[in-house]
Design an enzyme around this catalytic site. Structure first.
Site, mmCIF file in Angstrom:
data_model
loop_
_atom_site.group_PDB
_atom_site.id
_atom_site.type_symbol
_atom_site.label_atom_id
_atom_site.label_comp_id
_atom_site.label_asym_id
_atom_site.label_seq_id
_atom_site.Cartn_x
_atom_site.Cartn_y
_atom_site.Cartn_z
ATOM 1 N N CYS A 208 -24.437 -31.746 -27.995
ATOM 2 C CA CYS A 208 -24.747 -31.179 -26.687
ATOM 3 C C CYS A 208 -26.228 -30.840 -26.636
ATOM 4 C CB CYS A 208 -23.910 -29.914 -26.452
ATOM 5 S SG CYS A 208 -24.196 -29.133 -24.848
ATOM 6 N N HIS A 250 -16.785 -33.608 -21.093
ATOM 7 C CA HIS A 250 -17.771 -32.717 -21.689
ATOM 8 C C HIS A 250 -18.602 -32.038 -20.598
ATOM 9 C CE1 HIS A 250 -20.542 -31.720 -25.158
ATOM 10 N NE2 HIS A 250 -21.340 -31.496 -24.118
ATOM 11 N N GLU A 251 -19.090 -32.825 -19.646
ATOM 12 C CA GLU A 251 -19.923 -32.257 -18.579
ATOM 13 C C GLU A 251 -19.090 -31.421 -17.607
ATOM 14 O OE1 GLU A 251 -22.891 -32.394 -19.247
ATOM 15 O OE2 GLU A 251 -22.802 -34.036 -20.689
ATOM 16 N N HIS A 254 -18.796 -27.954 -18.689
ATOM 17 C CA HIS A 254 -19.949 -27.130 -18.317
ATOM 18 C C HIS A 254 -19.780 -26.532 -16.922
ATOM 19 C CE1 HIS A 254 -22.901 -27.258 -21.494
ATOM 20 N NE2 HIS A 254 -22.799 -28.571 -21.614
#
Length: 315
Positions: A208, A250-251, A254
């Site tokens: 990351c 993954h994003e 966030h």
């Protein structure tokens, strides 16, 4: 199902999702939507998606919703009629309502603002945990923010970047699995949501940009279907597999306030613990007055159970 909500049958499946979003009340969507679509794997994302289009009046009464869900399991809280609701989903339904309520409290953003030059925030900056607002205006400022995000992503050899990683707490992400500037794989997703997540899972190494030089194995779904708006505000849908699916998840984490070490199993977390502590101590030294959320203590089960609220290492 509750007849007064116009839901057609117990066999309602994905084809019903659009009509549920558009016409069903918040209550019926929670009770019937979560049950009907629970086989898709990511019931928390489904529930939150179903909540978003509801009327302002229903959204504003989310606290009352949670209370009524808690005391009237098995009944539509809109009209009181009995509904099909597996008991195993009742506890999760309450949790989803609470989570969705917290999302709704963040007002949409019409005027995007950011500080230049953009820089990638490093863990444990609290802005990485802050709520992220939906984007309501699709203009040149949005396009410029996406352009700058791609630039900084490429500068750091990344393949994905979410807006909160550059200190802009809105629901925007960019990614490019090839990491080649200008490649056709460049993708911008505004206000993304998960429609369906496959059951097949795979473990692979991730990194990351907000956690420099830290890598760990993370388990993700190998297939995911998402809905989002493009830079013109048009609603789009896309199916992703394997590496692109991993980047998206993954994003998307966030945007939910989830960091990639939250997804690590305890054994993986222990491998990188000292590196996390070093980042924490460095941040505290530079920002002594700012409170931070530290990584779970050793032997904690929190990381293994993390759900809900990162860039991925290059191949």
């Amino acid at each position: 199902f509750c007849e007064s909500e116009g839901l057609r049958s117990m066999q309602c499946r994905r084809a019903e999702l659009q009509s549920l979003r558009a016409t069903s009340s918040l209550a019926a969507q929670l009770y019937t939507g979560v049950a009907a679509f629970s086989t898709f794997g990511d019931t928390d994302d489904v529930a939150i998606n179903l909540l978003r289009p509801c009327s302002a009046a229903m959204q504003s009464s989310i606290g009352g919703l949670v209370q009524r869900v808690a005391v009237q399991p098995g009944r539509c809280i809109h009209c009181g009629a009995a509904v099909l609701q597996p008991s195993s989903l009742h506890r999760n339904t309450v949790a989803y309502a609470r989570r969705a309520g917290s999302v709704q409290k963040v007002p949409p953003v019409e005027n995007l603002e950011w500080q230049e030059p953009l820089t990638v925030l490093k863990y444990p900056d609290p802005r990485l945990r802050a709520p992220n607002a939906r984007i309501a205006k699709f203009d040149d400022k949005l396009k410029e923010l996406a352009r700058q995000m791609f630039l900084i992503m490429y500068q750091d050899d990344g393949v994905g970047l979410a807006a909160p990683q550059v200190g802009v707490n809105v629901r925007l992400m960019v990614f490019n699995e090839t990491a080649r500037p200008g490649a056709p794989e460049e993708t911008v997703l505004v206000n993304p949501s998960v429609i369906e997540k496959g059951k097949a899972m795979a473990i692979d190494e991730e990194g990351c940009l907000s956690f420099p030089r830290i890598y760990a194995d993370i388990e993700r779904a190998t297939k995911i279907e998402v809905q989002y708006q493009d830079l013109e505000g048009r609603l789009q849908q896309m199916a992703l597999r394997d590496f692109p699916a991993r980047i998206f998840q993954h994003e998307y984490d966030h945007l939910q306030g989830v960091l990639f070490h939250d997804r690590m199993r305890s054994t993986e977390l222990e491998k990188v613990r000292q590196s996390l502590v070093d980042l924490e101590e460095s941040f505290i030294a530079a920002n002594p007055s700012i409170q931070i959320q530290r990584a779970p203590a050793a032997n904690s089960k929190v990381a293994a159970k993390a759900k809900g609220f990162g860039s991925v290492s290059r191949r």
